[in-house]
Design an enzyme around this catalytic site. Structure first.
Site, PDB file in Angstrom:
ATOM      1  CB  SER A 261       4.658 -21.632  -3.307  1.00 43.81           C
ATOM      2  OG  SER A 261       3.428 -22.264  -3.604  1.00 43.81           O
ATOM      3  CE  LYS A 262       0.384 -14.411  -5.313  1.00 42.75           C
ATOM      4  NZ  LYS A 262      -0.970 -14.454  -4.770  1.00 42.75           N
TER       5      LYS A 262
END
Ligand code: GLU
Length: 505
Positions: A261-262
């Site tokens: 994920s970011k």
């Protein structure tokens, strides 16, 4: 068969494209080109609530940066456009109606309130609410209402959705990567195909468009695997030939636990988006591989190895080489761990691989941005060639080669102290004389003159070479000291020695 390959990348413009999305695009592109097929970009923007300004442009920019152009798509109209679902919205209702006519779908008049109620009741019984064959006959829909009542409601403008009615059976499916999959369709819910706002849901629009655009292979991320049964059933209900399916493995965090994920990137200091992205609402900036200094060739190489491998030791592949080597059989079904160090390694390999002129031009541009004068581009190319083996990004060249353009502003304290003693200023004055008297200002010429003088004086080399390097570079790093002297020129060499004598003597 090979000329009929048509694949699509079908992102929803809901934000910046994650590297996982770009990997899906790349694998579609490689597969298409391998089979002389067509690579299509289709923008799936039927969900207006999730539409994000700028996201479509971002997707196109990312594909262009990686040089994986689409053959058909927005702005490149082929025979199957338009390629934005919002521009196709008039097409879908007829297909939903067709399924109702065939008995494979039905009108559902349940209000949001009624559905919420049903959900609460189920949850109170510790059950998950699912609208399907078990309870559909307890709701307000065209299966429970009389035909004239259904007509009346539609005519008077009551809100309704169209839900799919999956045939109850064991469904045999085949995924090119995961192979045979069997699904008991009684576990599926009656998915909404058409919404009360007059828009299709993702499932209907996606299947209808894949059919109309003659898509031969649906290559997409694993997160869509749970939708495959519904999609296959839709093809069956329409009596359309189904495309082949291939679900690409998830991209996992560096630890291998969970989806990348970011937030993982933020925490560990790497980008998960190909290009920088500024959120149009919050203004928050997310970093991108491009702005981090990655080359597009490295980006493609990194993406290719997320879930695919050639089955040999070769790791460095250009897009062209990937097209030749790529096959879905070599795509793994298990998740692909993202390793930021490996990503840097790919970048370093591609960085060194660049032509000096190409890497030099990028460096010249960076120098210009910092207002550092560099003479000519040729000069920058030569300098770049001298140090690039030790660089990963253009940015590293400032540290490795900045002294080719500017005199050192500071000196590495520890080594300067070691290099300079009471006798050094006098020695360096003599070195200046030797340099001034030398006609041949090539590296070899300067080396011969200075080394000759050292020998004739019966001096140790360190007494000259160390201070000379400190004066020219500011530290003990860098390529051959005579190469540096020759590159910056005799005058500048003399100036730098004089400055060092003043500051360190
Ligand atoms: N619009 C879907 C997405 O955002 C497409 C999934 C598919 O390729 O079928 O990924």
């Amino acid at each position: 068969m090979s000329t009929d390959v048509r694949v699509r990348f079908a992102p929803s413009p809901t934000g910046p494209l994650h590297i996982g999305g770009l990997r899906t695009a790349l694998f579609n592109y490689l597969f298409a080109k391998k089979h002389n097929g067509t690579f299509i970009l289709r923008i799936e923007d039927t969900d207006q609530n999730r539409y994000v300004e700028g996201a479509e442009n971002y997707i196109v920019d990312a594909l262009n940066w990686c040089e994986i152009p689409f053959d058909e798509g927005p702005g490149k109209e082929g025979n199957y456009g338009p390629y934005r679902q919002s521009e196709r919205k008039h097409m879908y209702s007829a297909y939903a109606e067709e399924l109702v006519d065939k008995g494979a779908a039905y009108y559902a008049f349940d209000t949001t309130k009624e559905l919420a109620q049903a959900r609460t009741t189920a949850e109170a019984k510790k059950e998950t609410f699912i609208y399907n064959h078990n309870n559909r006959l307890t709701f307000t829909n065209s299966l429970t209402l009389k035909a004239d009542e259904v007509q009346k409601r539609i005519l008077q403008g009551d809100a309704y959705t169209i839900r799919f009615k999956p045939e109850l059976k064991t469904l045999d499916m085949f995924d090119e990567i995961r192979k045979g999959i069997e699904i008991d369709t009684s576990l599926l819910d009656d998915k909404v195909l058409f919404k009360s706002d007059g828009m299709p849901t993702y499932h209907l629009a996606n299947v209808v468009d894949d059919h109309l655009m003659k898509i031969s292979h649906v290559i997409r991320g694993e997160e869509w695997l749970p939708s495959m049964a519904l999609h296959v059933l839709l093809y069956e209900s329409f009596d359309w030939e189904r495309p082949k399916f291939a679900h690409l493995p998830l991209i996992l965090k560096p630890t291998g636990k969970g989806k990348l994920s970011k937030r993982d990137g933020d925490k560990m200091g790497f980008s998960v988006f190909p290009l920088e992205w500024k959120d149009p609402t919050s203004g928050e900036i997310s970093t991108g591989f491009k702005e981090d200094g990655f080359l597009p060739e490295a980006m493609v190489n990194i993406l290719a190895f997320l879930g695919w491998n050639p089955g040999s030791d070769q790791e460095i592949f250009s897009v062209q080489e990937l097209i030749t080597a790529f096959s879905l059989e070599k795509v793994n079904s298990s998740g692909a761990k993202y390793d930021p160090e490996k990503a840097k390694w790919f970048q370093q390999q591609w960085f060194v691989h660049q032509d000096n002129a190409v890497a030099g031009a990028a460096f010249a541009k960076a120098l210009q941005e910092k207002n550092i004068s560099y003479g000519s581009e040729d000069y920058v190319s030569i300098v770049t060639g001298m140090v690039k083996e030790r660089a990963v990004f253009t940015e590293d060249l400032f540290k490795l080669a900045g002294f080719f353009f500017e005199a050192p502003k500071t000196y590495d304290e520890k080594n300067a102290k070691k290099a300079w003693n009471e006798a050094t200023n006098e020695i360096m004055s003599n070195v200046i004389k030797v340099i001034k008297a030398t006609e041949d200002d090539s590296a070899a010429g300067l080396s011969a003159a200075i080394k000759g003088w050292i020998t004739s004086e019966d001096m140790s080399f360190g007494k000259v070479m160390m201070p000379l390097r400190i004066a020219l570079v500011g530290s003990l790093m860098g390529p051959d000291v005579f190469e540096i002297a020759s590159m910056v020129g005799k005058n500048e060499t003399v100036n730098r020695i004089e400055t060092a004598m003043q500051k360190l003597g």
